[in-house]
Motif scaffolding. Structure first.
Motif, PDB file in Angstrom:
ATOM      1  N   ARG A  52      -8.575   2.352   7.389  1.00 34.97           N
ATOM      2  CA  ARG A  52      -8.190   1.146   8.131  1.00 34.97           C
ATOM      3  C   ARG A  52      -8.439   1.277   9.612  1.00 34.97           C
ATOM      4  O   ARG A  52      -8.676   0.266  10.300  1.00 34.97           O
ATOM      5  CB  ARG A  52      -6.688   0.847   7.873  1.00 34.97           C
ATOM      6  CG  ARG A  52      -6.145  -0.342   8.667  1.00 34.97           C
ATOM      7  CD  ARG A  52      -6.820  -1.631   8.255  1.00 34.97           C
ATOM      8  NE  ARG A  52      -6.504  -2.747   9.120  1.00 34.97           N
ATOM      9  CZ  ARG A  52      -7.241  -3.157  10.147  1.00 34.97           C
ATOM     10  NH1 ARG A  52      -8.376  -2.513  10.452  1.00 34.97           N
ATOM     11  NH2 ARG A  52      -6.889  -4.205  10.861  1.00 34.97           N
ATOM     12  N   LEU A  63      -6.720   5.803   4.936  1.00 33.85           N
ATOM     13  CA  LEU A  63      -6.914   4.538   4.223  1.00 33.85           C
ATOM     14  C   LEU A  63      -8.213   3.837   4.620  1.00 33.85           C
ATOM     15  O   LEU A  63      -8.573   2.820   4.025  1.00 33.85           O
ATOM     16  CB  LEU A  63      -5.732   3.606   4.497  1.00 33.85           C
ATOM     17  CG  LEU A  63      -4.402   3.985   3.852  1.00 33.85           C
ATOM     18  CD1 LEU A  63      -3.275   3.112   4.403  1.00 33.85           C
ATOM     19  CD2 LEU A  63      -4.477   3.869   2.328  1.00 33.85           C
ATOM     20  N   THR A  83       0.831  -1.197   0.000  1.00 36.60           N
ATOM     21  CA  THR A  83       0.000   0.000   0.000  1.00 36.60           C
ATOM     22  C   THR A  83       0.867   1.249   0.000  1.00 36.60           C
ATOM     23  O   THR A  83       1.822   1.352   0.776  1.00 36.60           O
ATOM     24  CB  THR A  83      -0.919   0.016   1.251  1.00 36.60           C
ATOM     25  OG1 THR A  83      -1.698  -1.182   1.274  1.00 36.60           O
ATOM     26  CG2 THR A  83      -1.847   1.222   1.226  1.00 36.60           C
TER      27      THR A  83
END
Length: 301
Positions: A229, A227, A172
């Motif tokens: 996340r 992101l 990523t």
């Protein structure tokens, strides 16, 4: 205390101006600051009793143009080594040795929710890889993870990709740094491999922040938040996105000057000045309980 009778402020200002002009990531701001510091010197604003007060006054002026909190004239009680960055690294090493290598707390809460505190900063990987790897391998077994950055004031930006690799499943793009030196861009990605087991990219992840969270710790929180996340729980952070270097300008004074700025690939900007804004805003003191409750709710779904 070192007093200004033992040194003249003019040479310190002259050297600070030279370093700003040569290295500060924002050249136009460097020119404004150079003019300001020289004017303040001519006005006698720096004719004070000691180097510590001198450092405070110059720091206030350095931060007055664009609010860059990484831009400082730091006073050290002990004599500063002459090598670039040596004063800062000596203090960092002391913090590393007294914080279990930057992992002062690892705990398993009810519901198999792990708490991993990283602090007081993110240490260079050549020191911290062993304690970080051990801690991250342990928490990989948890059903949810809370990373506590409430007392973390920054650190080495190269440690952020290492941590993120354990928290994501695929390669990523995390960040891009613009460096004034060479007028260049440098991308930061997760690593192809890390030792041991990953917590992974699908289990619930929460990050605790406070008004003291700064710099590299903000990088970790902001990157994972952008992101999608991690859920950030707590207070808005201090807002420093410019990695800096330190130069000795006097036996007890070190000037810290940012050399680059972060560009997040999702937002196209960074957290400079604004701080990382929490997804769940609450007082830092109660953020652990709040994140634990959120994790239990998520796991029960």
């Amino acid at each position: 205390m070192t007093t200004l009778t033992q040194f003249q402020p003019a040479p310190v200002i002259d050297e600070t101006v030279r370093l700003l002009t040569d290295h500060y990531v924002f050249p136009e701001a460097a020119e404004q600051l150079a003019t300001l510091l020289r004017e303040r010197l001519a006005q006698g604003a720096y004719d004070v009793d000691g180097a510590e007060e001198f450092g405070r006054l110059v720091t206030a002026d350095l931060q007055s143009v664009n609010g860059d909190r990484h831009l400082r004239l730091i006073h050290h009680a002990d004599q500063v080594p002459t090598e670039k960055g040596a004063a800062t690294m000596a203090a960092v090493r002391r913090d590393f040795d007294t914080s279990l290598g930057g992992v002062p707390r690892l705990e398993l809460l009810d519901g198999e929710v792990a708490v991993l505190e990283l602090g007081p900063m993110l240490f260079p990987l050549e020191w911290a890889s062993e304690p970080l790897t051990a801690a991250l391998n342990l928490v990989s077994r948890a059903r949810a993870l809370i990373i506590d950055l409430r007392t973390n004031v920054g650190g080495d930006p190269d440690t952020v990709p290492y941590l993120c690799t354990y928290l994501l499943d695929e390669r990523t793009h995390l960040n891009t740094m613009y460096w004034r030196d060479g007028d260049r861009l440098e991308q930061s990605w997760t690593l192809p491999h890390v030792p041991g087991a990953r917590f992974g990219g699908s289990k619930p992840l929460y990050i605790l922040t406070s008004s003291n969270t700064f710099s590299g710790a903000e990088d970790l929180a902001y990157t994972l938040q952008q992101l999608g996340r991690a859920v950030v729980v707590g207070e808005s952070t201090r807002g420093g996105a410019h990695p800096r270097e330190g130069w000795t300008v006097h036996p007890h004074l070190e000037v810290a000057i940012p050399l680059g700025r972060a560009i997040n690939p999702v937002s196209g900007t960074n957290w400079e000045g604004t701080g990382v804004q929490p997804d769940i805003a609450c007082e830092a003191a109660g953020s652990l309980d709040r994140a634990h409750a959120l994790a239990l709710e998520r796991l029960a779904e």
